[in-house]
Design a protein around this motif. Structure first.
Motif, PDB file in Angstrom:
ATOM      1  N   THR A  85      34.664  14.475  56.658  1.00 42.97           N
ATOM      2  CA  THR A  85      33.655  14.066  56.107  1.00 42.97           C
ATOM      3  C   THR A  85      33.085  15.069  55.124  1.00 42.97           C
ATOM      4  O   THR A  85      32.566  16.143  55.644  1.00 42.97           O
ATOM      5  N   GLU A  86      33.110  14.723  53.841  1.00 45.73           N
ATOM      6  CA  GLU A  86      32.481  15.387  52.958  1.00 45.73           C
ATOM      7  C   GLU A  86      31.139  15.505  52.741  1.00 45.73           C
ATOM      8  O   GLU A  86      30.438  14.540  52.946  1.00 45.73           O
ATOM      9  N   LYS A  92      25.322   7.804  46.792  1.00 44.40           N
ATOM     10  CA  LYS A  92      26.625   7.610  47.081  1.00 44.40           C
ATOM     11  C   LYS A  92      27.028   7.333  48.665  1.00 44.40           C
ATOM     12  O   LYS A  92      26.587   7.838  49.479  1.00 44.40           O
ATOM     13  N   ARG A  95      31.925  10.432  51.430  1.00 40.12           N
ATOM     14  CA  ARG A  95      33.262  10.778  51.017  1.00 40.12           C
ATOM     15  C   ARG A  95      34.106  11.348  52.124  1.00 40.12           C
ATOM     16  O   ARG A  95      33.734  12.016  52.942  1.00 40.12           O
ATOM     17  N   SER A  97      37.787  13.307  53.312  1.00 38.55           N
ATOM     18  CA  SER A  97      39.153  13.598  52.647  1.00 38.55           C
ATOM     19  C   SER A  97      40.018  14.068  53.697  1.00 38.55           C
ATOM     20  O   SER A  97      39.667  14.041  54.787  1.00 38.55           O
TER      21      SER A  97
END
Ligand SMILES: NC(=O)c1ccc[n+]([C@@H]2O[C@H](COP(=O)([O-])OP(=O)(O)OC[C@H]3O[C@@H](n4cnc5c(N)ncnc54)[C@H](OP(=O)(O)O)[C@@H]3O)[C@@H](O)[C@H]2O)c1
Length: 318
Positions: A85-86, A92, A95, A97
């Motif tokens: 989890t970024e 937003k 995000r 990855s």
């Protein structure tokens, strides 16, 4: 430390971007821990990275690999959940990855991961077996038990016989009592799929003797039309990949007329990885391993995967 790195991007000749050799040790980071990798597994994602699909050029060089099992800084045997989890960007949605997209991956002697991404490795699983679970097997588990709305005893089709995701799907679906049809390009792999519990294994595109409730498709273009045509009215395709390219055409008239459902699926949660691990312990299921290679011979494993010469997972040991 010794590692396998993506040094260049080439869509047409992905393996030309591989570099095998020394890389700096991971730098300590607050909340993260260094895992001594005992076993790592290859995934098609690593080829997509070298093609520039899953990895951007400005992030090179990047150590490849999403799957690992090893020993954490406190001496615990662990499995790495590779979904990171970024940090949140205001306004937003969160995000995510995968290891090797933004942060160095697992094809190395050591990998730095968030502490919260570790799942205990049970003693019943070897490091090699445990290293197969975090991507292909987790994805299959989530497709089967999370996305597909199926009762045991349903009828399903798995496109592809020998790949990491396909083998996991065949194994898990047969285990819970589904009637599992499989397609595969190679007769030997089709025979192995039957050994794993498939009900029937057919060449790609061959008409099934009956329509199925759910198709699991990671192949894309080469199988999409067949997948759509294999479904009962109201049935579902669960798709997680497009190894052979994007599907075209989408067969929309069949999708709406037969009220089919197209369900996308990506990876799975840490809780699902823990549940999958527990399922392996309880049932005796073990990931089929195609071969175990020393990390320094990784290129041979990449070549086999690119050419489709595998049945199950290719595992690398540092
Ligand atoms: N969304 C996600 O979270 C997620 C997670 C894991 C994987 N994936 C994606 O799912 C796909 C499969 O991953 P994997 O690691 O299982 O790959 P893999 O081990 O390389 O397996 C490739 C599979 O594709 C099948 N296939 C059938 N027709 C093909 C064709 N014309 N060309 C190429 N392959 C064909 C192969 O079956 P036979 O050789 O038996 O015919 C095999 O089962 C990849 O695209 C990967 O990126 C996505």
């Amino acid at each position: 430390m010794f590692a396998i790195t993506a040094a260049r991007i080439s869509f047409d000749d992905p393996l030309s971007g591989l570099e095998v050799g020394e890389r700096p040790d991971p730098e300590p980071r607050e909340g993260w821990t260094t895992v001594q990798v005992r076993a790592a597994a290859l995934n098609h994602h690593d080829i997509w990275s070298l093609r520039g699909v899953a990895l951007q050029e400005d992030r090179l060089p990047m150590i490849l690999g999403g799957d690992a099992a090893g020993i954490d800084e406190d001496g615990n045997e662990v499995i790495v959940h590779s979904v990171i989890t970024e940090p949140a960007v205001p306004g937003k949605s969160p995000r995510f990855s995968l290891l090797s997209e933004i942060h160095d991956g697992t094809l190395a002697e050591k990998v730095l991961v968030p502490r919260e991404n570790l799942v205990p490795k049970p003693p019943e699983l070897s490091f090699e077996e445990a290293a197969c679970l975090p991507t292909a097997w987790l994805t299959a588990y989530s497709m089967l038990f999370g996305k597909a709305d199926l009762r045991p005893g349903s009828t399903v089709l798995v496109q592809g016989a020998g790949g990491g995701v396909s083998v996991a799907l065949i194994t898990l679906a047969a285990r819970v009592g589904h009637r599992v049809y499989v397609t595969g390009r190679d007769e030997t792999k089709r025979a192995k799929a039957l050994e794993l519990g498939a009900y029937a294994a057919l060449p790609p595109g061959e008409r099934l003797p009956e329509k199925v409730d759910v198709v699991f498709d990671s192949v894309g273009q080469a199988t999409w039309k067949h997948s759509i045509r294999a479904l009962k009215p109201g049935g579902a395709i669960v798709t997680c990949g497009a190894t052979s390219g994007d599907a075209s055409p989408a067969e929309l008239s069949r999708v709406f007329f037969l009220q089919l459902r197209v369900l996308g699926s990506t990876m799975g949660t840490k809780e699902e990885l823990a549940a999958l691990t527990e399922m392996c312990v309880r049932t005796g299921i073990r990931p089929a391993i195609d071969r175990v290679l020393p990390l320094k011979e990784a290129v041979e494993g990449f070549r086999a995967m690119e050419e489709g010469r595998l049945f199950g997972k290719i595992v690398l040991t540092p």
